[in-house]
Design a protein around this motif. Structure first.
Motif, PDB file in Angstrom:
ATOM      1  N   TYR A 299      15.254  20.690  38.030  1.00 39.18           N
ATOM      2  CA  TYR A 299      14.897  21.438  36.829  1.00 39.18           C
ATOM      3  C   TYR A 299      14.771  22.900  37.236  1.00 39.18           C
ATOM      4  O   TYR A 299      13.873  23.268  37.995  1.00 39.18           O
TER       5      TYR A 299
ATOM      6  N   ASN B 150      13.571  25.910  36.847  1.00 35.99           N
ATOM      7  CA  ASN B 150      12.544  26.701  36.190  1.00 35.99           C
ATOM      8  C   ASN B 150      12.530  28.122  36.744  1.00 35.99           C
ATOM      9  O   ASN B 150      12.075  28.366  37.854  1.00 35.99           O
TER      10      ASN B 150
ATOM     11  N   PRO C 189      10.799  25.015  26.579  1.00 33.73           N
ATOM     12  CA  PRO C 189      12.048  24.813  27.342  1.00 33.73           C
ATOM     13  C   PRO C 189      12.206  23.379  27.840  1.00 33.73           C
ATOM     14  O   PRO C 189      13.317  22.832  27.824  1.00 33.73           O
TER      15      PRO C 189
ATOM     16  N   ARG D 243      15.276  21.012  26.867  1.00 32.83           N
ATOM     17  CA  ARG D 243      16.131  20.470  27.913  1.00 32.83           C
ATOM     18  C   ARG D 243      16.225  18.944  27.813  1.00 32.83           C
ATOM     19  O   ARG D 243      17.313  18.375  27.862  1.00 32.83           O
ATOM     20  N   SER D 244      15.067  18.288  27.662  1.00 31.03           N
ATOM     21  CA  SER D 244      15.085  16.828  27.752  1.00 31.03           C
ATOM     22  C   SER D 244      15.548  16.179  26.450  1.00 31.03           C
ATOM     23  O   SER D 244      16.077  15.084  26.460  1.00 31.03           O
TER      24      SER D 244
ATOM     25  N   GLY E 171      19.286  18.863  25.714  1.00 32.32           N
ATOM     26  CA  GLY E 171      20.143  19.261  26.827  1.00 32.32           C
ATOM     27  C   GLY E 171      20.402  20.752  26.902  1.00 32.32           C
ATOM     28  O   GLY E 171      21.412  21.189  27.444  1.00 32.32           O
ATOM     29  N   ILE E 172      19.499  21.550  26.333  1.00 28.79           N
ATOM     30  CA  ILE E 172      19.700  23.004  26.367  1.00 28.79           C
ATOM     31  C   ILE E 172      19.291  23.557  27.738  1.00 28.79           C
ATOM     32  O   ILE E 172      18.217  23.248  28.250  1.00 28.79           O
ATOM     33  N   ASP E 173      20.155  24.377  28.300  1.00 23.63           N
ATOM     34  CA  ASP E 173      20.004  24.887  29.658  1.00 23.63           C
ATOM     35  C   ASP E 173      18.664  25.585  29.869  1.00 23.63           C
ATOM     36  O   ASP E 173      18.360  26.572  29.209  1.00 23.63           O
ATOM     37  N   GLU E 174      17.859  25.059  30.793  1.00 23.34           N
ATOM     38  CA  GLU E 174      16.525  25.604  31.004  1.00 23.34           C
ATOM     39  C   GLU E 174      16.547  26.938  31.749  1.00 23.34           C
ATOM     40  O   GLU E 174      15.591  27.701  31.666  1.00 23.34           O
TER      41      GLU E 174
ATOM     42  N   THR F 180      16.467  29.431  28.843  1.00 21.00           N
ATOM     43  CA  THR F 180      15.256  29.435  28.021  1.00 21.00           C
ATOM     44  C   THR F 180      14.023  29.859  28.813  1.00 21.00           C
ATOM     45  O   THR F 180      13.227  30.662  28.326  1.00 21.00           O
ATOM     46  N   THR F 181      13.877  29.344  30.053  1.00 17.31           N
ATOM     47  CA  THR F 181      12.678  29.719  30.810  1.00 17.31           C
ATOM     48  C   THR F 181      12.715  31.205  31.169  1.00 17.31           C
ATOM     49  O   THR F 181      11.709  31.899  31.059  1.00 17.31           O
TER      50      THR F 181
ATOM     51  N   GLU G  43      15.414  12.094  31.632  1.00 12.46           N
ATOM     52  CA  GLU G  43      14.859  13.151  30.772  1.00 12.46           C
ATOM     53  C   GLU G  43      13.338  13.204  30.872  1.00 12.46           C
ATOM     54  O   GLU G  43      12.747  14.270  30.907  1.00 12.46           O
TER      55      GLU G  43
END
Lengths: 507, 356
Positions: free
Chosen positions: B85, B87, B135, B139-140, B143-146, B149-150, B242
């Motif tokens: 993940y 982050n 985020p 993501r889970s 499926g949006i790219d973390e 978003t982070t 997820e």
């Protein structure tokens, strides 16, 4: 010209490729010890050997992908140093591997032009004409304007072969060409190979595991063991048994136990009206089947007729999936591999490299699907895990240490670890997909024997394989899949290769 | 002759130390050029950067103080990365933790000291988790790219901080955009007399130990590693990929949030818009240099702490910008990551013996 004519009429044959004293060492591993090999002009020369016997390394040396530590290579009697694939191609050597090197979004002609086009010279029309002439000469049909990604795998493979020929290839190396093909396509590929030998006098080096391919097309066969050629013989005099014993030193093939074949147990896996909608059409439509206790049901079909999707649907992963899947009479809800596992359903995926976490150890991979059993309350029980791993290693004859990364294992041993995981805690039912793909003879025999043992112990097994021989050997019943539908069912006592083959082709 | 890159067949034991040594030497060479460019003697600069903090007790304790938030953010990032993940939002999560800690600090009058400390740590963790929540959910579930978003939520967190400081939390006495000094009941106690080292260091070390233990010894940790190394294979084995990602993301956010609480309750004792000079981003550097190993996070955080403190001495003594410390850290990251490539690959020299 028959096979025998070529061999006997070859007293004046010149050698197309001659390897002498070839040696290649990687670190401490002697990949190729000392190889002397002669491939005659216009012969199909099969190269047989177990995984790790050095076949691939030998071909890499010949194609300029690796440099020999000792020895020499002669082409048409002239000794040359093959320093790169470019030099190899210029010397008339072509290679087709299992991983095609085609640009999928381009047409057949464009792919052919690509390999020898200069920066400014691009003669598509000329290349197209040349391609058609070549196809006519060797009796091969292909649409020069078709995009690669619109062609089935068997056709793409032909494009690869044509690409090599267009590049002026005199000696063609085919690395396990039938591994990616269904049975019908295998026969027509072998046909093409024969025709290439007879029409343009091509020399072919055919790397394969499959004995019947050798007896069908090869003129001569060389057996490679531990980096050395242990025998080169005329192919028509060789029996499968003698080839196997040459290939595998000192290992006796165990006979798979027949057991009592019955199909009267309770239903352990039932699929009702399964439909999977993908890429704009139904890849599986209204498919229903049943697997009973202690039964192996084989799914026969030419690759790409929905087998992969059927296996994946058995974990409920598709968004557009309808129908009912029951394990032991209970409908599995909340489609995910975890839900299926909870219901007592196991799986062996078609690609073992995608099923194992290669950087984790053997024991970690072994327990990955039942962590709750090996932890308390959340803490991993190291001793219990080690004991289970050691038992699995003994029971499944795995050549590995429990704390070894699984990625360092050979294909056969990796497959055994995955099978140990699948059958370690015996499931009620399981789907097993391409269980012996890419494995050598010994591992293949072992895996098939294991499936029989598990079946005899009561597991209901759905066997999906592109190897029809495997399906016929193991299954109690065969279901034929064509365009996502079951088009026929054959019981064991009615097995008929030709009839099943016809159904697979949709006839 | 031609150079080409080939896979390594085996890795001798000396490879890793030799590669790290080469990376460090290269860091010295490249940084020296930049220091020279800034108009100072590189040898003198390095003497201040690395040497001066280690020459006095004060220097060492200040380096440890500077390393404290990095231990937590580095640990947070390493934990998330182990599960695959990515982050990059430890900065935002740290700031969110700092905001929640400030809320406690503004209302802690009359509270027992021990309760104040517990509440402020919990508040920091909750803040970081809240900032990581969206985020993680995206993501889970979708499926949006973390990574995107982070990362994009970091400046949002800073805007919330400045918004609060220019609005409701503006210091009533000075009118500066910073809170008043918070209640003493939330102040972290000092753990080494005569220094500024505070409880946050202990919390950081405990957090690293817990992460190390969880990842290496528990079923959940094995799930995380499997998901991080090969999500497809983990899914086939029946793991809930997820769910694992979601849980790990929240845990990572919580640890980063505690770093924010530590800066408020252990160092600044108030919230300012300069509460974090990029501790969250540096956490990514720490985790990467540590190759995601938790014990190594502690070591790397300390080294970067030394460079942080040393850069101020270098700046004062040689009148070069104090950002030289960040430059050295960035160069170190580049060289080490490049060197690690050669753990897997080697360069082969092809002597061109072409056909005549």
């Amino acid at each position: 010209m028959s096979t025998a004519d070529v061999v006997t009429g070859n007293s004046v044959a010149t050698s197309a490729v001659s390897l002498s004293g070839l040696r290649k060492v990687y670190g401490d591993v002697v990949a190729v010890a000392k190889v002397d090999l002669e491939v005659r002009t216009g012969e199909i020369h099969a190269l047989l050997g177990e995984n790790g016997a050095g076949k691939t390394t030998l071909m890499r040396l010949l194609y300029g992908l690796a440099k020999p530590d000792a020895g020499s290579i002669s082409i048409d009697g002239t000794q040359i140093a093959i320093t790169s694939p470019k030099v190899a191609r210029a010397a008339g050597i072509g290679m087709v591997t299992q991983h095609f090197s085609l640009v999928k979004t381009m047409t057949v002609t464009e792919n052919l032009v690509l390999q020898d086009a200069g920066f400014f010279s691009l003669d598509l029309a000329g290349a197209r004409k040349k391609l058609l002439t070549l196809c006519e000469e060797i009796g091969l049909e292909i649409d020069p304007d078709a995009r690669i990604d619109s062609l089935p795998v068997a056709m793409q493979q032909r494009v690869e072969i044509l690409k090599a020929l267009a590049g002026g290839c005199k000696v063609l190396i085919l690395d396990e060409p039938t591994a990616v093909l269904g049975p019908q396509d295998v026969d027509s590929l072998l046909d093409v190979i024969r025709r290439l030998r007879d029409t343009i006098g091509l020399s072919v080096i055919l790397i394969t595991h499959k004995m019947h391919e050798i007896s069908k097309v090869a003129d001569r066969v060389s057996v490679l063991r531990r980096g050395e050629i242990v025998a080169t013989e005329n192919a028509n005099g060789m029996s499968i048994a003698s080839l196997t014993s040459l290939m595998v030193e000192g290992v006796q093939q165990e006979v798979v136990e027949e057991g009592i074949r019955s199909s009267h147990g309770a239903s352990v896996l039932e699929i009702k009206d399964l439909t999977v909608h993908l890429r704009g059409h139904d890849v599986i439509s209204d498919l229903s089947l049943e697997v009973r206790r202690g039964e192996i049901v084989g799914i026969a079909g030419v690759s790409g007729n929905g087998q992969s999707e059927l296996v994946q649907a058995l974990s409920g992963v598709f968004a557009h999936q309808t129908g009912e899947i029951s394990v032991d009479g209970k409908v599995v809800k909340g489609g995910s591999p975890a839900a299926f596992a909870q219901a007592g359903f196991g799986r062996l995926g078609e690609d073992r490299h995608a099923s194992a976490v290669s950087a984790l150890t053997v024991e970690e991979n072994l327990i990955l699907d039942r962590l709750h059993f090996f932890s308390k309350p959340g803490l991993l029980l190291k001793r219990k895990i080690r004991k289970f791993a050691e038992e699995s290693i003994t029971n499944f004859a795995i050549k590995a240490k429990p704390d070894q990364a699984i990625g360092t294992l050979s294909g056969g041993n990796m497959q055994k670890v995955l099978l140990a995981r699948l059958f370690g805690e015996r499931p009620l039912a399981a789907v097993v997909s391409q269980p012996t793909r890419g494995l050598d003879v010994v591992s293949t025999g072992y895996v098939r024997q294991l499936l029989m043992i598990e079946r005899n112990a009561g597991v209901g097994i759905l066997l999906v394989s592109e190897d029809l021989d495997e399906i016929l050997e193991l299954s109690d019943r065969v279901l034929v899949i064509f365009k996502g539908k079951i088009v026929g069912e054959v019981a064991r006592n009615e097995f008929d290769r030709v009839a099943i083959g016809a159904m697979m082709a949709g006839v | 002759m031609k150079l080409r890159i080939a896979l390594r067949a085996n890795r001798p034991w000396w490879l890793s130390p030799v590669l790290i040594a080469i990376a460090i030497i290269l860091t010295f060479i490249i940084s020296s050029a930049m220091i020279r460019w800034a108009g100072a003697n590189p040898f003198a600069a390095f003497k201040y950067l690395l040497g001066s903090p280690l020459q006095s007790k004060f220097g060492i304790t200040e380096a440890i103080l500077s390393a404290t938030p990095l231990v937590l953010t580095g640990g947070a990032v390493a934990l998330a990365f182990r599960a695959g993940y990515w982050n990059i939002g430890a900065e935002g999560q740290l700031l969110a933790g700092a905001i929640c800690a400030t809320v406690v600090g503004l209302h802690a009058d009359g509270m027992p000291h021990w309760l104040g400390i517990i509440l402020v740590v919990i508040a920091g963790a909750v803040g970081g988790m809240l900032w990581a929540f969206v985020p993680a959910l995206l993501r889970s579930r979708l499926g949006i790219d973390e990574v995107v978003t982070t990362l994009l939520l970091n400046p949002v967190a800073l805007l919330v901080v400045t918004g609060l400081l220019n609005g409701p939390w503006r210091n009533p006495e000075t009118q500066f955009p910073e809170t008043k000094v918070l209640s003493e009941n939330i102040f972290f106690p000092k753990v080494y007399p005569g220094s500024r080292i505070h409880l946050g260091l202990i919390i950081g070390i405990v957090a690293l130990a817990v992460c190390w233990w969880v990842v290496g010894r528990t079923a959940g940790g094995l799930k995380m590693r499997a998901v991080g190394l090969a999500p497809g294979a983990a899914r086939i084995a029946g793991l809930k990929v997820e769910k694992t990602l979601f849980t790990t993301a929240l845990a990572s956010g919580a640890i980063a949030g505690i770093a924010g609480a530590g800066e408020v309750a252990g160092v600044a004792h108030q919230l300012t818009d300069g509460i974090s000079p990029g501790f969250g981003y540096t956490g990514v550097v720490v985790a990467t240099l540590a190759a995601l190993s938790f014990p190594a996070v502690l070591l790397i955080a300390f080294v970067l702490g030394i460079i942080n403190v040393g850069s101020f001495s270098a700046s004062r003594a040689l009148s070069i910008p104090s950002t030289i410390g960040e430059v050295v850290q960035a160069v170190l990251l580049t060289t080490v990551v490049s060197a690690l490539v050669f753990m897997k690959y080697r360069i082969v020299l092809d002597k061109g013996k072409h056909r005549d």
